[in-house]
Design a protein around this motif. Structure first.
Motif, PDB file in Angstrom:
ATOM      1  N   UNK A   1       0.792  -1.234   0.000  1.00 61.64           N
ATOM      2  CA  UNK A   1       0.000   0.000   0.000  1.00 61.64           C
ATOM      3  C   UNK A   1       0.821   1.280   0.000  1.00 61.64           C
ATOM      4  N   UNK A   2       2.139   1.165   0.163  1.00 59.99           N
ATOM      5  CA  UNK A   2       2.978   2.358   0.174  1.00 59.99           C
ATOM      6  C   UNK A   2       2.928   3.088  -1.148  1.00 59.99           C
ATOM      7  N   UNK A   3       2.827   4.394  -1.092  1.00 66.00           N
ATOM      8  CA  UNK A   3       2.815   5.200  -2.301  1.00 66.00           C
ATOM      9  C   UNK A   3       1.488   5.237  -3.042  1.00 66.00           C
ATOM     10  N   UNK A   4       0.455   4.609  -2.474  1.00 63.92           N
ATOM     11  CA  UNK A   4      -0.848   4.627  -3.140  1.00 63.92           C
ATOM     12  C   UNK A   4      -1.525   5.975  -2.889  1.00 63.92           C
ATOM     13  N   UNK A   5      -2.152   6.489  -3.935  1.00 68.61           N
ATOM     14  CA  UNK A   5      -2.779   7.806  -3.916  1.00 68.61           C
ATOM     15  C   UNK A   5      -4.262   7.650  -4.239  1.00 68.61           C
TER      16      UNK A   5
ATOM     17  N   UNK B   1       1.386   3.963  -9.532  1.00 65.91           N
ATOM     18  CA  UNK B   1       1.953   3.744 -10.864  1.00 65.91           C
ATOM     19  C   UNK B   1       3.411   3.359 -10.683  1.00 65.91           C
ATOM     20  N   UNK B   2       3.721   2.078 -10.873  1.00 60.72           N
ATOM     21  CA  UNK B   2       5.097   1.605 -10.758  1.00 60.72           C
ATOM     22  C   UNK B   2       5.905   1.883 -12.019  1.00 60.72           C
ATOM     23  N   UNK B   3       5.221   2.018 -13.138  1.00 63.71           N
ATOM     24  CA  UNK B   3       5.840   2.348 -14.416  1.00 63.71           C
ATOM     25  C   UNK B   3       4.705   2.830 -15.322  1.00 63.71           C
ATOM     26  N   UNK B   4       5.032   3.367 -16.490  1.00 66.26           N
ATOM     27  CA  UNK B   4       3.953   3.785 -17.393  1.00 66.26           C
ATOM     28  C   UNK B   4       3.000   2.636 -17.749  1.00 66.26           C
ATOM     29  N   UNK B   5       3.507   1.402 -17.755  1.00 67.75           N
ATOM     30  CA  UNK B   5       2.681   0.252 -18.127  1.00 67.75           C
ATOM     31  C   UNK B   5       2.020  -0.432 -16.937  1.00 67.75           C
ATOM     32  N   UNK B   6       2.565  -0.269 -15.730  1.00 66.47           N
ATOM     33  CA  UNK B   6       2.080  -1.018 -14.570  1.00 66.47           C
ATOM     34  C   UNK B   6       1.345  -0.102 -13.596  1.00 66.47           C
ATOM     35  N   UNK B   7       0.081  -0.435 -13.342  1.00 63.23           N
ATOM     36  CA  UNK B   7      -0.751   0.326 -12.423  1.00 63.23           C
ATOM     37  C   UNK B   7      -1.363  -0.630 -11.414  1.00 63.23           C
ATOM     38  N   UNK B   8      -1.189  -0.312 -10.119  1.00 65.83           N
ATOM     39  CA  UNK B   8      -1.836  -1.081  -9.054  1.00 65.83           C
ATOM     40  C   UNK B   8      -3.055  -0.305  -8.586  1.00 65.83           C
ATOM     41  N   UNK B   9      -4.185  -0.992  -8.463  1.00 65.89           N
ATOM     42  CA  UNK B   9      -5.431  -0.354  -8.049  1.00 65.89           C
ATOM     43  C   UNK B   9      -6.025  -1.126  -6.880  1.00 65.89           C
ATOM     44  N   UNK B  10      -6.384  -0.397  -5.828  1.00 66.63           N
ATOM     45  CA  UNK B  10      -7.077  -0.974  -4.679  1.00 66.63           C
ATOM     46  C   UNK B  10      -8.433  -0.281  -4.575  1.00 66.63           C
TER      47      UNK B  10
END
Length: 79
Positions: A9-13, A27-36
């Motif tokens: 969860x660190x860095x989640x906005x 957003x870990x990279x332009x291609x990788x997005x984590x969503x909670x």
């Protein structure tokens, strides 16, 4: 916060979608997005209509995330 929790969860906005839902995004990279999701995904009208898709996607949420990156409220970690 433990190392595991920081990874998850660190860095989640928080980002609001045009459909009214709110999510946490990283957003870990332009291609990788984590969503909670902060609410039940059944509350999303686009996802409800896409239940038969292999990977249901809310296009409005994707647009909201891209806007947050452009506005500078969501940083891309890798660039």
């Amino acid at each position: 916060m433990s190392e595991r929790d920081e990874f998850l969860v660190g860095g989640m906005v928080p980002v609001g979608c045009d459909c009214g839902n709110r999510v946490l995004v990283k957003k870990n990279s332009p291609q990788h997005t984590s969503v909670q999701w902060l609410s039940d995904t059944r509350d999303c009208p686009e996802l409800c209509g896409a239940r038969l898709a292999l990977v249901p996607t809310c296009l409005r949420l994707r647009d909201s995330i891209e806007k947050a990156v452009r506005d500078g409220t969501l940083e891309v970690a890798d660039g």
